[in-house]
Motif scaffolding. Structure first.
Motif, PDB file in Angstrom:
ATOM      1  N   ASP A   7      16.184 -54.996 -90.321  1.00  0.00           N
ATOM      2  CA  ASP A   7      16.338 -53.626 -90.821  1.00  0.00           C
ATOM      3  C   ASP A   7      15.676 -52.672 -89.825  1.00  0.00           C
ATOM      4  N   VAL A   8      16.442 -51.727 -89.307  1.00  0.00           N
ATOM      5  CA  VAL A   8      15.876 -50.758 -88.359  1.00  0.00           C
ATOM      6  C   VAL A   8      14.913 -49.844 -89.113  1.00  0.00           C
ATOM      7  N   ASP A  42      22.365 -49.899 -90.354  1.00  0.00           N
ATOM      8  CA  ASP A  42      21.095 -50.274 -89.725  1.00  0.00           C
ATOM      9  C   ASP A  42      20.503 -51.564 -90.264  1.00  0.00           C
TER      10      ASP A  42
HETATM   11 MG   LIG Z   1      16.473 -49.206 -92.352  1.00  0.00          MG
END
Ligand SMILES: [Mg+2]
Length: 435
Positions: A26-27, A127
């Motif tokens: 997860d960004v 993302d």
């Molecule tokens: Mg994120």
């Protein structure tokens, strides 16, 4: 169709799948990190180090926050909240406008790195992705070590950080990636549930919406552990049927859904936004949908393709999804046309009652074929195409955020675009007449 659909609901449990190994990547504050990485590359200051956000218009105090930096979070600024409220909490908040073309590029690059390491990668949203690392123990004997390697490579090569969650299934991997941020690796295996999972507030449990959390709160169920201690019969009385079974499974950390790699032939163009502050009026909803339609149509045009089908997905606070799709008479890449269909689908889907948390727009069944003929018999369409061309060429030269469509200027989501308003005015006026 590429929507971030949770495929966790009521999956059967089978013991042979218990030794799976799943990563969720997860960004961290994606939109903001991607904008910051671009600025840092150009030698500008790093937005991540100051209270900052991506979202609406600072001067006019309109629109909502789409992403925020960690320093902004410390002031209590939250995703989905109105800009005016965020500015009350943090008057010095720096706010920048969204740029979906940049986000699509960054997303592609980070997924490409993930695909180097995992046999199966499922993109979950712009993302986030799941990596199925099951059966890789010979190549990567230490899952935590390889997670660090992936995380560090993304950070060092692309300039933004991610969290990696490691678990025996998608649910627990996703929960783990949400632990302390940024730039961290966390595990959540079955033998860690007692310590890391059960004490969490029930609203943190993936797929438990705010309304369900409130309902559970009223009957004194505050933690995931307390939820897990209820038997299915009790849950049946509280929430009923399918959702009761689902809650039972997820509160025990159980999920058997597979990691699904996207089939390349099913390629579509989609975009979705999750808002913590629910949307409750058709007007607000249409502005969010215009933003999404514009980003999807821009990508169609960038790839020189047109779509035959358009779809909309809405998720309400209790996590039920509704979606609807429509086939067009001629394929399109035109923002107005996509938005027009999206609006129709939305009005068919929404009863005007349920607060909406997630909006998604997708265009699929794409073709290289030109839909020119239809434009000749409708001068309005031709004009609208001209606007798309002008908008695209300006964005190409000066960046996505230099132009925001007239109607979005009035949007609570992305107002602004003041500097070039004159060139989008015709577009905005025409849209207003049609509405
Ligand atoms: Mg994120």
């Amino acid at each position: 169709m590429g929507f971030p659909r949770p495929s966790l609901a009521c999956a059967p449990i089978s013991s042979d799948k218990m030794d799976r190994l799943i990563f969720h990547i997860d960004v961290n504050s994606a939109f903001l990190s991607w904008e910051s990485a671009r600025r840092v590359k150009k030698g500008e200051s790093d937005l991540r180090l100051v209270p900052s956000a991506v979202g609406g218009d600072r001067d006019r105090r309109t629109g909502v926050i789409l992403a925020k930096s960690i320093p902004a979070k410390k002031y209590g600024v939250s995703t989905g909240e109105p800009v005016s409220m965020a500015l009350r909490k943090c008057p010095e908040l720096v706010i920048v406008k969204p740029d979906f073309r940049l986000y699509a590029q960054c997303s592609k690059k980070f997924l490409a790195i993930c695909r180097k390491y995992a046999p199966v990668v499922e993109q979950f949203s712009i993302d986030e992705c799941f990596l199925d690392m099951s059966g890789t123990s010979r190549i990567y004997p230490d899952p935590v070590a390889i997670a660090h390697t992936i995380k560090d490579e993304i950070r060092d090569r692309l300039g933004f950080t991610v969290n990696v969650g490691i678990g025996p299934n998608k649910l627990l991997a996703k929960m783990a990636s949400d632990f302390e941020k940024p730039d961290k690796v966390h595990t959540l295996f079955f033998d860690e549930l007692e310590e890391k999972f059960y004490p969490l507030p029930v609203r943190d449990l993936f797929t438990v919406g705010r309304s369900t959390a409130k309902l559970l709160d009223r009957i004194n169920v505050h933690t995931i552990g307390e939820l897990a201690s209820l038997d299915q019969k009790a849950l049946d009385i509280i929430v009923g049927g399918k959702f009761a079974k689902h809650l039972y499974l997820v509160s025990h950390g159980l999920d058997d859904s597979p990691v699904l790699a996207e089939r390349p032939e099913a390629k579509g163009y989609s975009n979705s936004i999750t808002l913590e502050e629910d949307v409750t009026t058709a007007e607000e909803a249409e502005q969010v949908l215009l933003l999404l339609s514009d980003s999807v149509a821009t990508r169609l045009r960038a790839d020189s393709v047109r779509a035959w089908c358009v779809s909309v997905v809405l998720r309400s606070t209790d996590f039920t999804d509704r979606s609807k799709q429509m086939r067009l008479d001629t394929p399109t890449d035109n923002t107005d046309e996509v938005f027009d269909k999206v609006k129709k689908l939305f009005l068919e889907l929404w009863d005007g009652e349920d607060p909406i948390r997630l909006f998604g727009v997708a265009a699929f069944d794409v073709t290289k074929e030109e839909g020119q003929l239809s434009f000749f018999d409708d001068p309005k369409k031709e004009k609208s195409r001209d606007v798309d061309e002008v908008v695209d060429s300006i964005r190409e030269r000066f960046g996505m955020d230099t132009i925001i469509r007239g109607s979005i200027c009035k949007s609570p989501v992305v107002p602004g675009g003041r500097h070039l308003r004159h060139s989008t005015k015709a577009d905005g006026e025409e849209k207003n007449k049609k509405q």
